[in-house]
Design an enzyme around this catalytic site. Structure first.
Site, PDB file in Angstrom:
ATOM      1  N   CYS A   1      -1.681   5.928   8.934  1.00 40.86           N
ATOM      2  CA  CYS A   1      -2.016   4.645   8.318  1.00 40.86           C
ATOM      3  C   CYS A   1      -3.101   4.906   7.287  1.00 40.86           C
ATOM      4  O   CYS A   1      -3.026   5.874   6.537  1.00 40.86           O
ATOM      5  CB  CYS A   1      -2.459   3.644   9.380  1.00 40.86           C
ATOM      6  SG  CYS A   1      -3.828   4.226  10.412  1.00 40.86           S
TER       7      CYS A   1
ATOM      8  N   ARG B   1       0.835  -1.198   0.000  1.00 38.33           N
ATOM      9  CA  ARG B   1       0.000   0.000   0.000  1.00 38.33           C
ATOM     10  C   ARG B   1       0.873   1.252   0.000  1.00 38.33           C
ATOM     11  O   ARG B   1       0.554   2.247  -0.652  1.00 38.33           O
ATOM     12  CB  ARG B   1      -0.952   0.002   1.193  1.00 38.33           C
ATOM     13  CG  ARG B   1      -1.989  -1.112   1.146  1.00 38.33           C
ATOM     14  CD  ARG B   1      -2.958  -1.033   2.304  1.00 38.33           C
ATOM     15  NE  ARG B   1      -3.806   0.152   2.216  1.00 38.33           N
ATOM     16  CZ  ARG B   1      -4.563   0.614   3.204  1.00 38.33           C
ATOM     17  NH1 ARG B   1      -4.545   0.000   4.380  1.00 38.33           N
ATOM     18  NH2 ARG B   1      -5.308   1.680   3.043  1.00 38.33           N
TER      19      ARG B   1
END
Length: 279
Positions: free
Chosen positions: A236, A183
């Site tokens: 995050c 990611r």
């Protein structure tokens, strides 16, 4: 009032001994999985005796409005109602746990500490570690608790918003992306509309702070992972895992700040810069 704990973690055996003491402890079960299913059925199938169920999506997060990311921080009155419901008191230790990894538990830990509670611990290894150790388990719905008297005052811990983080880029302040490497690089993005990372960030995936069983690694190992990253800004996808990494840092005697909206908030404004590829 309980003294501030020297570590935010508590082992299952330490907690078992603590629960034999007549002094009160509030136990909060925050089992949760991103995208579901809801954790309450798991709670009712088995939980620590006397533990209270807490809903991360509805009590520990606010409604998604675009800004603030996929898990905005809850309104102060919503958080206060949840804490009162489970009996949180200023002078009583609160122990939070989830299924195993402490990912969801870290959200409540951070909210409580940020709101000024002096004694909050996270059960290292969660419910799975409690079961493996052979400690007793209770089933059924939440039995409720006398209303707590703790008044949350959010804002006690360091945090940054998108504007503040944009101002910090290039300043030398470490920015750490705690999502999975794929990611971070932008190779895949299963949850948010834009892939990649905040320019200048480095990648330290949060799961690597733990053993495969969900126990946090020794302080020296965590400190080594974050060597040279003094008091970083953590982000995050939506703020949950950033709190998990802050918990790891605190367990190693280190500290940092959270960008609560995280990547999902950052990419809600197309004018903000995005990077792809390795750090």
């Amino acid at each position: 009032m309980s003294p501030e704990p020297t570590t935010p973690l508590i082992s299952v055996d330490e907690l078992a001994v603590r629960l034999q003491d007549p002094g009160p402890v509030v136990l909060a079960d925050v089992r949760w999985t991103l995208g579901g299913p809801p954790g309450q059925p798991e709670y009712e199938a088995g939980h620590l005796p006397g533990a209270h169920w807490v809903d991360l999506e509805h009590e520990l997060s606010g409604p998604v409005t675009g800004a603030g990311g996929r898990h905005p921080l809850p309104a102060a009155d919503v958080l206060a109602a949840a804490l009162s419901r489970i009996g949180v008191r200023t002078e009583v230790t609160v122990v939070v746990y989830d299924a195993a990894t402490s990912l969801a538990a870290a959200r409540l830990w951070w909210l409580l500490v940020d709101a000024g509670h002096p004694d909050v611990r996270v059960l290292d290894g969660g419910f799975a570690a409690w079961q493996r150790a052979g400690h007793p388990v209770e089933t059924g719905p939440d039995r409720g608790a006398p209303a707590g008297d703790f008044v949350p005052r959010p804002g006690q811990l360091g945090r940054v918003d998108a504007t503040g983080l944009a101002d910090l880029l290039g300043s030398g302040t470490p920015v750490v992306d705690v999502r999975a490497a794929e990611r971070f690089t932008g190779a895949t993005e299963p949850y948010d509309p834009v892939a990649g990372h905040i320019p200048g960030a480095v990648n330290r995936p949060s799961p690597q702070n733990q053993t495969p069983e969900g126990r946090f690694r020794p302080a020296a190992e965590i400190a080594e992972r974050f060597a040279g990253l003094d008091e970083p800004v953590l982000y995050c996808g939506s703020g949950i895992t950033a709190a998990h990494t802050l918990l790891a840092l605190r367990s190693a005697g280190l500290d940092g700040r959270i960008y609560p909206g995280s990547w999902s908030d950052w990419v809600s404004d197309a004018s903000r810069p995005v990077a792809t590829g390795p750090a």
